[in-house]
Motif scaffolding. Structure first.
Motif, PDB file in Angstrom:
ATOM      1  N   ARG A 147       0.830  -1.204   0.000  1.00  0.00           N
ATOM      2  CA  ARG A 147       0.000   0.000   0.000  1.00  0.00           C
ATOM      3  C   ARG A 147       0.865   1.255   0.000  1.00  0.00           C
ATOM      4  O   ARG A 147       0.529   2.254  -0.655  1.00  0.00           O
ATOM      5  N   VAL A 148       1.994   1.215   0.686  1.00  0.00           N
ATOM      6  CA  VAL A 148       2.925   2.342   0.683  1.00  0.00           C
ATOM      7  C   VAL A 148       3.421   2.600  -0.734  1.00  0.00           C
ATOM      8  O   VAL A 148       3.412   3.746  -1.211  1.00  0.00           O
ATOM      9  N   ASP A 149       3.844   1.556  -1.422  1.00  0.00           N
ATOM     10  CA  ASP A 149       4.329   1.710  -2.795  1.00  0.00           C
ATOM     11  C   ASP A 149       3.224   2.230  -3.711  1.00  0.00           C
ATOM     12  O   ASP A 149       3.465   3.064  -4.599  1.00  0.00           O
ATOM     13  N   GLU A 150       2.021   1.738  -3.480  1.00  0.00           N
ATOM     14  CA  GLU A 150       0.868   2.160  -4.284  1.00  0.00           C
ATOM     15  C   GLU A 150       0.615   3.655  -4.122  1.00  0.00           C
ATOM     16  O   GLU A 150       0.360   4.379  -5.107  1.00  0.00           O
ATOM     17  N   LEU A 151       0.714   4.132  -2.897  1.00  0.00           N
ATOM     18  CA  LEU A 151       0.451   5.546  -2.642  1.00  0.00           C
ATOM     19  C   LEU A 151       1.591   6.444  -3.116  1.00  0.00           C
ATOM     20  O   LEU A 151       1.356   7.578  -3.543  1.00  0.00           O
ATOM     21  N   LEU A 152       2.811   5.953  -3.041  1.00  0.00           N
ATOM     22  CA  LEU A 152       3.933   6.716  -3.600  1.00  0.00           C
ATOM     23  C   LEU A 152       3.709   6.958  -5.089  1.00  0.00           C
ATOM     24  O   LEU A 152       3.951   8.061  -5.607  1.00  0.00           O
ATOM     25  N   ALA A 153       3.214   5.931  -5.784  1.00  0.00           N
ATOM     26  CA  ALA A 153       2.940   6.072  -7.213  1.00  0.00           C
ATOM     27  C   ALA A 153       1.744   6.987  -7.445  1.00  0.00           C
ATOM     28  O   ALA A 153       1.773   7.859  -8.328  1.00  0.00           O
ATOM     29  N   LEU A 154       0.682   6.810  -6.644  1.00  0.00           N
ATOM     30  CA  LEU A 154      -0.532   7.599  -6.819  1.00  0.00           C
ATOM     31  C   LEU A 154      -0.265   9.088  -6.641  1.00  0.00           C
ATOM     32  O   LEU A 154      -0.755   9.922  -7.412  1.00  0.00           O
ATOM     33  N   THR A 155       0.520   9.434  -5.616  1.00  0.00           N
ATOM     34  CA  THR A 155       0.791  10.842  -5.326  1.00  0.00           C
ATOM     35  C   THR A 155       2.069  11.344  -6.006  1.00  0.00           C
ATOM     36  O   THR A 155       2.554  12.424  -5.706  1.00  0.00           O
ATOM     37  N   ARG A 156       2.607  10.518  -6.902  1.00  0.00           N
ATOM     38  CA  ARG A 156       3.771  10.890  -7.726  1.00  0.00           C
ATOM     39  C   ARG A 156       4.986  11.254  -6.880  1.00  0.00           C
ATOM     40  O   ARG A 156       5.655  12.262  -7.096  1.00  0.00           O
ATOM     41  N   LEU A 157       5.261  10.382  -5.911  1.00  0.00           N
ATOM     42  CA  LEU A 157       6.387  10.602  -5.010  1.00  0.00           C
ATOM     43  C   LEU A 157       7.486   9.559  -5.171  1.00  0.00           C
ATOM     44  O   LEU A 157       8.485   9.613  -4.453  1.00  0.00           O
ATOM     45  N   THR A 158       7.315   8.634  -6.083  1.00  0.00           N
ATOM     46  CA  THR A 158       8.283   7.536  -6.225  1.00  0.00           C
ATOM     47  C   THR A 158       9.690   8.057  -6.454  1.00  0.00           C
ATOM     48  O   THR A 158      10.655   7.553  -5.867  1.00  0.00           O
ATOM     49  N   GLU A 159       9.825   9.086  -7.283  1.00  0.00           N
ATOM     50  CA  GLU A 159      11.156   9.589  -7.642  1.00  0.00           C
ATOM     51  C   GLU A 159      11.855  10.292  -6.482  1.00  0.00           C
ATOM     52  O   GLU A 159      13.084  10.434  -6.491  1.00  0.00           O
ATOM     53  N   VAL A 160      11.095  10.735  -5.480  1.00  0.00           N
ATOM     54  CA  VAL A 160      11.718  11.435  -4.344  1.00  0.00           C
ATOM     55  C   VAL A 160      11.641  10.599  -3.074  1.00  0.00           C
ATOM     56  O   VAL A 160      11.894  11.108  -1.975  1.00  0.00           O
ATOM     57  N   ALA A 161      11.332   9.310  -3.203  1.00  0.00           N
ATOM     58  CA  ALA A 161      11.135   8.452  -2.032  1.00  0.00           C
ATOM     59  C   ALA A 161      12.360   8.389  -1.137  1.00  0.00           C
ATOM     60  O   ALA A 161      12.245   8.201   0.078  1.00  0.00           O
ATOM     61  N   GLY A 162      13.558   8.558  -1.702  1.00  0.00           N
ATOM     62  CA  GLY A 162      14.779   8.477  -0.917  1.00  0.00           C
ATOM     63  C   GLY A 162      15.299   9.815  -0.438  1.00  0.00           C
ATOM     64  O   GLY A 162      16.380   9.881   0.165  1.00  0.00           O
ATOM     65  N   GLN A 163      14.558  10.893  -0.668  1.00  0.00           N
ATOM     66  CA  GLN A 163      15.022  12.224  -0.264  1.00  0.00           C
ATOM     67  C   GLN A 163      14.465  12.611   1.104  1.00  0.00           C
ATOM     68  O   GLN A 163      13.383  12.185   1.499  1.00  0.00           O
ATOM     69  N   ARG A 164      15.217  13.455   1.803  1.00  0.00           N
ATOM     70  CA  ARG A 164      14.787  13.911   3.120  1.00  0.00           C
ATOM     71  C   ARG A 164      13.686  14.970   2.970  1.00  0.00           C
ATOM     72  O   ARG A 164      13.776  15.859   2.126  1.00  0.00           O
ATOM     73  N   ILE A 165      12.713  14.889   3.829  1.00  0.00           N
ATOM     74  CA  ILE A 165      11.524  15.732   3.717  1.00  0.00           C
ATOM     75  C   ILE A 165      11.865  17.212   3.819  1.00  0.00           C
ATOM     76  O   ILE A 165      11.305  18.044   3.107  1.00  0.00           O
TER      77      ILE A 165
END
Length: 314
Positions: A111-129
């Motif tokens: 579900r985490v991976d699904e939401l990263l894709a849905l909210t277009r955050l996959t490319e920044v998943a490894g960056q600090r907030i």
């Protein structure tokens, strides 16, 4: 058929020492709708959301969320909330932050991976907030709110920092959520942001309701107008009224401001009244000018030109 109520506020009031942040506010949001609390900073929007969510105890009044027919199943996380401040740790990476909330909610990594894709955050998943712009942090906070796939969403300023394309995506998502039977209650400081998606508006001024109803009804009470210079404005207004166009106002500069009549209808009335038209200008009322009038906050600059001259008549 009457829809069940997803959110309801009855006479909600919240006082902090000598300051009344919310004053006798009542509204309902039926299931399957998108409603927006709109008002300037300090209008009481976030305080209202926190009372609905049970994070603040009202000084008086009642608040209820969910109920039969609103899509909330036994044991399900009924509400997904995104508040201000966002509650994100600036030193954490995007994926790690989302995973922390997912673990607490008993939600899978899938579900985490699904939401990263849905909210277009996959490319920044490894960056600090803390290194990310506001719009990206807003999308991450939205992903947190969606973890449990809740039917009811409470979103505080969900368009903060989003660009035009991201805002269009958010609007599409919320419309789809409502079509699937979900309900959303969101806040905004601008009317123009929520008009494309809101079924119901609750405009707040200093904690009190300044307007409540549909966007269409609000628009009808603040229509665009044709501003007319004519040889006899009074004769023209009289003829227009006889033809059913009764909303015509004389401006201090002598122009007649006419609502609901088209250019063709205006020209026809002028011909009937034997009045010469010398200039017709279209006046567009920007939604945020309407908000400024409702909340006594002054008139902000419109996002597009306020008027356009159709032509000069001789």
């Amino acid at each position: 058929m009457t829809r069940p109520l997803a959110f309801a506020a009855g006479g909600l009031t919240k006082t902090f020492e000598t300051v009344t942040a919310v004053d006798d506010v009542s509204f309902v949001v039926p299931a399957g709708k998108v409603a927006a609390l709109v008002g300037p900073h300090g209008a009481g929007k976030t305080t209202l959301l926190r009372m609905l969510l049970g994070q603040l105890t009202p000084t008086s009044g009642t608040a209820s969320v969910g109920g039969p027919g609103t899509g909330v199943r036994a044991g399900q996380r009924a509400v997904g909330a995104m508040l201000t401040p966002r509650g994100l740790h600036p030193a954490r990476k995007v994926y790690a932050q989302l995973r922390v909330f997912a673990s607490a909610a008993g939600v899978s990594d899938e579900r985490v991976d699904e939401l990263l894709a849905l909210t277009r955050l996959t490319e920044v998943a490894g960056q600090r907030i803390g290194t990310l712009p506001e719009g990206v942090r807003t999308r991450l906070a939205l992903a947190v709110a969606l973890l449990g796939d809740p039917p009811l969403l409470v979103l505080d300023d969900p368009a903060a920092g989003l660009d035009v394309r991201e805002t269009a995506w958010l609007n599409d998502y919320l419309r789809g959520h409502a079509r699937r039977g979900g309900t959303a209650l969101l806040t905004s400081r601008t009317l123009s942001t929520v008009l494309p998606i809101a079924d119901e508006l609750i405009v707040l001024e200093r904690g009190r309701v300044a307007y409540q109803g549909s966007p269409a009804r609000l628009r009808r009470s603040h229509p665009d107008r044709l501003l007319v210079k004519a040889s006899s404005p009074i004769a023209l207004a009289t003829t227009l009224a006889a033809q059913g166009f009764t909303d015509a106002v004389m401006r201090p500069d002598g122009r007649l401001a006419v609502a609901e009549a088209s250019l063709t209808q205006l020209e026809s009335a002028a011909s009937t009244a034997r009045v010469q038209l010398t200039e017709i200008t279209q006046e567009h009322i920007h939604p945020d000018q309407v908000l400024a009038a409702l909340t006594n906050t002054g008139s902000p600059a419109p996002a597009y030109p306020q008027s356009a001259v159709y032509g000069t008549y001789r």
